[in-house]
Design an enzyme around this catalytic site. Structure first.
Site, PDB file in Angstrom:
ATOM      1  N   HIS A 102     -40.030   1.870 -30.925  1.00 42.09           N
ATOM      2  CA  HIS A 102     -39.334   0.595 -31.138  1.00 42.09           C
ATOM      3  C   HIS A 102     -39.616  -0.331 -29.959  1.00 42.09           C
ATOM      4  CE1 HIS A 102     -36.354  -2.214 -32.567  1.00 42.09           C
ATOM      5  NE2 HIS A 102     -35.825  -2.235 -31.359  1.00 42.09           N
TER       6      HIS A 102
ATOM      7  N   ASP B 155     -32.580   3.029 -35.640  1.00 41.02           N
ATOM      8  CA  ASP B 155     -32.970   3.012 -34.220  1.00 41.02           C
ATOM      9  C   ASP B 155     -31.914   3.662 -33.329  1.00 41.02           C
ATOM     10  OD1 ASP B 155     -35.316   1.700 -34.951  1.00 41.02           O
ATOM     11  OD2 ASP B 155     -34.434  -0.280 -34.684  1.00 41.02           O
TER      12      ASP B 155
HETATM   13  C1  GRF Z   1     -44.603  -2.064 -32.732  1.00 35.31           C
HETATM   14  O1  GRF Z   1     -44.377  -2.922 -31.648  1.00 35.31           O
HETATM   15  C2  GRF Z   1     -43.328  -1.395 -33.143  1.00 35.31           C
HETATM   16  O2  GRF Z   1     -42.428  -1.205 -32.105  1.00 35.31           O
HETATM   17  C3  GRF Z   1     -42.748  -2.370 -34.118  1.00 35.31           C
HETATM   18  O3  GRF Z   1     -43.867  -2.828 -34.834  1.00 35.31           O
HETATM   19  C4  GRF Z   1     -44.993  -2.831 -33.977  1.00 35.31           C
HETATM   20  C5  GRF Z   1     -46.131  -2.217 -34.719  1.00 35.31           C
HETATM   21  O4  GRF Z   1     -47.332  -2.717 -34.275  1.00 35.31           O
HETATM   22  N1  GRF Z   1     -41.735  -1.753 -34.940  1.00 35.31           N
HETATM   23  P1  GRF Z   1     -48.721  -2.119 -34.770  1.00 35.31           P
HETATM   24  O5  GRF Z   1     -48.728  -2.177 -36.290  1.00 35.31           O
HETATM   25  O6  GRF Z   1     -48.838  -0.724 -34.256  1.00 35.31           O
HETATM   26  O7  GRF Z   1     -49.760  -3.029 -34.186  1.00 35.31           O
END
Ligand code: GRF
Length: 205
Positions: free
Chosen positions: A114, A150
């Protein structure tokens, strides 16, 4: 020579898949101790699925709206993940909350990353909410998923400064670089050393 034991990872995504890519890159080294055996998504046409295909990793898609109920979707997703016999499942930007079937099958080995320092700013607009609140430090949290949003036991956190001229995009990107490094480092520790969860406390020996 015998290969070192290699844990089986299934990664779930909904978007660009940059965290997935970091894992795909790290797992090309056999010494890392794990390989990505499948990538699942809740939608088609996302860049993350292309990354999986480019890496030669099998993919599956389980869109919520393809099922009559959330329970049916949860059951189908659980079955699709189980087919790949994962040791660890990682939500890397997977935007759906899984249900009771999934948690019963994988609850002690389903990780999520997260993009804030939990318990502050849960939900899908973490960096935006952190910016709006005016915090000076935020970051990323890796945790085992439980039935809440979360709320599960925390594996690791990394702090990221909020700069005066940040907007949502610049902050989100700064968090994501720290988040990817943390994900690769901690997943490696988990698969090589194992882990125990006692109440809210995660221990990696
Ligand atoms: C991450 O920053 C995660 O924390 C959030 O969505 C983003 C996903 O990014 N929930 P990616 O698809 O891995 O580029």
């Amino acid at each position: 020579m015998t290969e070192p034991a290699s844990a089986r990872i299934v990664v779930l995504i909904s978007g660009s898949g940059s965290n997935l890519q970091a894992l795909l890159d790290a797992t090309t080294d056999p010494a890392y101790g794990a390989r990505v055996v499948a990538v699942g998504a809740d939608r088609d046409g996302i860049a993350g699925l292309d990354r999986a295909v480019a890496a030669g990793v099998p993919t599956f898609v389980a869109p919520l709206k393809a099922y009559d109920s959330r329970e049916d979707w949860d059951r189908a997703l659980t079955a699709q993940v189980a087919e790949h016999r994962p040791d660890l499942i990682i939500s890397a930007g997977f935007l759906k909350l899984v249900g009771p079937q999934f948690l019963a099958a994988f609850g002690d080995r389903y990780l999520n990353t997260h993009n804030t320092l939990l318990p502050a700013f849960p939900g899908i607009h973490g960096p935006r909410d952190a910016l709006a609140y005016g915090v000076k430090i935020t970051g990323a949290t890796l945790f085992f998923v439980d039935a809440g949003m979360d709320t599960g036991p925390i594996v690791a956190q990394v702090a990221v400064p909020v700069l005066d001229d940040d907007d949502e995009e610049s902050l989100t990107e700064r968090i994501k670089s720290a988040e990817r490094r943390q994900l690769v480092e901690q997943v490696g520790r988990l698969v090589r050393n194992g882990w125990t969860i006692t109440g809210r406390k995660v221990t990696i020996p």
